[in-house]
Write an enzyme that holds these catalytic residues in place. Structure first.
Site, mmCIF file in Angstrom:
data_model
loop_
_atom_site.group_PDB
_atom_site.id
_atom_site.type_symbol
_atom_site.label_atom_id
_atom_site.label_comp_id
_atom_site.label_asym_id
_atom_site.label_seq_id
_atom_site.Cartn_x
_atom_site.Cartn_y
_atom_site.Cartn_z
ATOM 1 C CB SER A 1 -0.848 0.055 1.098
ATOM 2 O OG SER A 1 -1.679 -1.158 1.386
ATOM 3 C CB CYS A 2 3.507 2.094 -2.229
ATOM 4 S SG CYS A 2 3.934 0.332 -2.026
ATOM 5 C CB THR A 3 2.539 7.402 -1.306
ATOM 6 O OG1 THR A 3 1.527 6.806 -0.364
ATOM 7 C CG2 THR A 3 2.185 8.665 -1.670
ATOM 8 C CG ASN B 1 7.111 6.275 1.306
ATOM 9 O OD1 ASN B 1 8.165 6.542 1.204
ATOM 10 N ND2 ASN B 1 6.255 6.878 2.118
ATOM 11 C CD GLU C 1 0.989 3.897 -5.227
ATOM 12 O OE1 GLU C 1 -0.063 4.039 -4.262
ATOM 13 O OE2 GLU C 1 2.387 4.174 -5.042
#
Length: 468
Positions: A6-8, A27, A97
């Site tokens: 669960s990235c940004t 991230n 992502e």
């Protein structure tokens, strides 16, 4: 065991930065205690066969794999998850992502159980491409042939372009070139908006319009809004995803006032000023500071209302900077932060390094402080216990260390001017080791200070009689 991150992500075009760097970063959010390494793969001449341990995806790989940096898991038991890197041709890639497609499109093009997933993407794409556009095309060809097991966004960059590719369903995708004067922040939603099918700034599945029209998902003659046709727009998105895009954009474009729950936040945005690489660090380390949503601030009115960009479950954060007018081994920098971006240090690893320091290739379960990953995690846990008390000290060590690292990069840049290929490889390797040592030494001192200062903050404290 397939793991969805669960990235940004952030992507910045070359004319949006002071030094004309093309920048991508992300991230990697999944588990709070799951060590990552950073390694350098040597080139490989012979053809190979790839077989995933995450699922049954397999494919042949071509000859002449390029050298590249990568950030794999500490164990390959569940797959490689190499996540990000820069190859020797000057191409950067970050994958992935995680995203979500809606039930309508998935009904007609479902995911393929043994298709390609995040676990394999960097490994089977990055060593075989010589431009960002080639990276999009190679991954597109793989998706069309083998299908994919999940919806994902993938970042590519070279010295000229940044591209964001979204794979929404089993076989359908779109990619958009980030305009040179703009940036994008993405947070677990399909983000690309109106597709221009006549522009070289877009790449897409050959039958994308036919697919959408034939299943009554799009009306010809209207805008083809990929986010609206293929994506989701739910209450979950408005608490988990859109607020992160809002947070990134409020930092870089504060002149534009927006709603953190808006479903129409722009994919492409222009910053109010030219950006530095540390602006990307700032976005990836953001947790709604100076707003009423900051979970680290006891004064915040709504501290856990929205999911922040920087979270405890960040395994590592990376920013891949493609600089101009320098020899490639030194020009391209893989900035690596182990653990939580807000509580770690982005360290510059030159893409031309032949190896990475031992402590960055170590780290398992249980924890072992010979590992750089666990050293940074220890500091972050000590900060977490009394965040507001140590916030100023945290900022001070990050700022002073970054200053030293920028000076070290400048020294390497100057030394690279007269070197041949062999000399550049040696310089990139020694300079990378020096950068890692600068950061580790600074953070060791910081951690020891945190330990010392924390000893008197125990709940078992009592106001003792000074005479006893």
């Amino acid at each position: 065991m397939l793991t969805r991150s669960s990235c940004t992500s952030i992507l910045i075009g070359k004319n949006a930065t002071f030094d004309h760097s093309v920048i991508i970063g992300r991230n990697e959010d999944s588990k709070a205690a799951w060590p990552k390494h950073i390694v350098k793969h040597a080139p490989v001449v012979d053809a190979q066969q790839f077989a995933s341990k995450a699922n049954k995806f397999a494919m042949p790989l071509p000859k002449n794999a390029l050298a590249y940096t990568a950030t794999p898991e500490w164990t390959d038991k569940f797959g490689l998850f190499e996540e990000a890197g820069i190859n020797s041709a000057g191409v950067a890639m970050s994958a992935t992502e995680s995203a979500y497609a809606n039930m309508r499109v998935l009904a007609y093009d479902p995911f393929i159980e043994d298709g390609i997933t995040e676990e394999a993407m960097v490994t089977v794409v990055l060593p075989y491409v010589k431009s960002a556009r080639e990276g999009v095309q190679r991954l597109a060809d793989i998706v069309e042939k083998y299908g994919t097991g999940e919806a994902n966004g993938i970042l590519f960059a070279d010295h000229d372009e940044a591209w964001y590719m979204e794979i929404a369903t089993g076989h359908r995708y779109v990619a958009q070139r980030i305009p040179d004067d703009s940036y994008a922040v993405v947070a677990n939603q399909l983000a690309i908006q109106v597709v221009d099918f006549d522009s070289d700034d877009f790449m897409y599945s050959a039958d994308l319009k036919d697919f959408a029209e034939s299943h009554q998902l799009w009306t010809p003659g209207t805008d083809f809004n990929f986010r609206q046709i293929f994506g989701t727009d739910s209450s979950f998105d408005r608490t988990y995803n859109t607020a992160r895009v809002w947070d990134g954009q409020r930092r870089l474009t504060p002149s534009v006032k927006q709603d953190p729950e808006s479903s129409d936040l722009p994919f492409i945005q222009k910053a109010d000023r030219l950006l530095h690489v540390d602006d990307a660090f700032s976005v990836l380390g953001s947790h709604f500071q100076e707003t009423e949503f900051d979970p680290a601030d006891p004064r915040a009115k709504f501290p856990h209302h929205y999911r922040p960009i920087s979270v405890a479950k960040t395994q590592e954060a990376h920013v891949l900077q493609m600089r101009q007018n320098l020899p490639q081994p030194i020009a391209d920098i893989h900035w690596q932060a182990m653990g939580v971006a807000a509580e770690s240090q982005f360290i510059p690893f030159f893409a031309g390094t032949t190896d990475t320091p031992e402590s960055f290739k170590q780290g398992e379960l249980p924890a072992d402080l010979n590992s750089a990953y666990w050293q940074f995690k220890l500091a972050s846990v000590l900060v977490d216990a009394h965040f507001m008390r140590f916030a100023k000290d945290l900022d001070a060590v990050q700022t002073s260390t970054h200053q030293k690292l920028l000076a070290s990069i400048a020294q390497a840049d100057a030394a690279s001017a007269s070197l041949d290929e062999h000399g550049l490889a040696g310089l990139a390797t020694t300079a990378t080791a020096a950068n890692a040592a600068i950061a580790l030494n600074a953070w060791h001192e910081f951690t020891m200070k945190l330990l010392m200062d924390s000893t008197d903050l125990s709940p078992l404290n009592f106001m003792h009689d000074a005479n006893l």
